[in-house]
Motif scaffolding. Structure first.
Motif, short mmCIF file in Angstrom:
data_model
loop_
_atom_site.label_atom_id
_atom_site.label_comp_id
_atom_site.label_asym_id
_atom_site.label_seq_id
_atom_site.Cartn_x
_atom_site.Cartn_y
_atom_site.Cartn_z
N GLN A 70 -3.99 -34.38 -21.28
CA GLN A 70 -3.58 -34.94 -22.56
C GLN A 70 -2.07 -35.14 -22.55
O GLN A 70 -1.35 -34.36 -21.93
CB GLN A 70 -3.99 -34.08 -23.74
N PRO A 71 -1.59 -36.21 -23.20
CA PRO A 71 -0.15 -36.44 -23.24
C PRO A 71 0.56 -35.30 -23.95
O PRO A 71 -0.01 -34.63 -24.81
CB PRO A 71 -0.02 -37.72 -24.08
N THR A 72 1.81 -35.06 -23.59
CA THR A 72 2.61 -34.02 -24.23
C THR A 72 3.87 -34.63 -24.81
O THR A 72 4.17 -35.80 -24.58
CB THR A 72 3.01 -32.91 -23.25
N GLY A 73 4.61 -33.84 -25.56
CA GLY A 73 5.85 -34.30 -26.16
C GLY A 73 5.58 -35.34 -27.23
O GLY A 73 4.57 -35.29 -27.93
N ALA A 74 6.48 -36.30 -27.37
CA ALA A 74 6.33 -37.34 -28.40
C ALA A 74 5.06 -38.15 -28.19
O ALA A 74 4.51 -38.71 -29.12
CB ALA A 74 7.54 -38.26 -28.38
N ARG A 75 4.55 -38.19 -26.99
CA ARG A 75 3.32 -38.92 -26.70
C ARG A 75 2.09 -38.19 -27.21
O ARG A 75 0.99 -38.68 -27.12
CB ARG A 75 3.19 -39.14 -25.19
N ALA A 76 2.28 -37.01 -27.79
CA ALA A 76 1.14 -36.27 -28.34
C ALA A 76 0.62 -36.91 -29.62
O ALA A 76 -0.40 -36.52 -30.15
CB ALA A 76 1.53 -34.82 -28.60
N ILE A 77 1.32 -37.93 -30.11
CA ILE A 77 0.84 -38.69 -31.26
C ILE A 77 -0.15 -39.74 -30.77
O ILE A 77 0.18 -40.57 -29.92
CB ILE A 77 2.01 -39.34 -32.03
#
Length: 142
Positions: free
Chosen positions: A57-64
């Motif tokens: 799963q994406p992390t950081g700001a890409r967690a949106i």
């Protein structure tokens, strides 16, 4: 220290390597899209994390996952709705961005709620002829 805390503490994640076994929570850097991903469960694979949503799963700001914005217009009604693209309600945050109305009494001050995965409902006390426009933002996370 876990891999996630190493990453949050400033350690630079390693580039993802095909066939390598990664522990759950391990953060890697994808050579395909140059973004960070966290492993969902321990395992290995040959699919780059950028293309493997089952295991990464994406992390950081890409967690949106998604951001939706809009307005709900209310004239001669106490309740009105907006239809949105389906979201996971447990991972979503609805934010009231304000409203505009010609009537300055509290009867026209609206509230909003995420009614279900595809509906936002705006409610006000008075159903008079004064138009009230409600602005909202819906953010869904992975």
């Amino acid at each position: 220290m876990s891999a996630a805390s190493d990453f949050l503490g400033g350690a630079t994640p390693k580039v993802w390597v095909t066939g390598t076994t990664y522990a759950a929570g391990k953060v890697v850097w994808s050579p395909t899209d140059y973004q960070y991903y966290m492993r969902k469960s321990t395992g290995a694979g040959s699919t780059d994390p950028a293309s493997d949503t089952t295991n990464w799963q994406p992390t950081g700001a890409r967690a949106i996952k998604s951001i939706q914005r809009g307005t709900i217009s209310m004239t001669s009604v106490t309740t009105a709705t907006a239809t949105v693209s389906s979201v996971n309600t447990a991972k979503s945050l609805l934010t009231f961005l304000g409203f505009n109305t010609a009537q300055l009494t509290n009867d026209y001050n609206p509230s909003i709620v995420l009614t279900n995965s595809t509906t936002i409902t705006a409610t006000r006390v008075n159903n008079g002829a004064h138009n009230t426009t409600v602005s909202w933002e819906l953010v869904e996370r992975y």
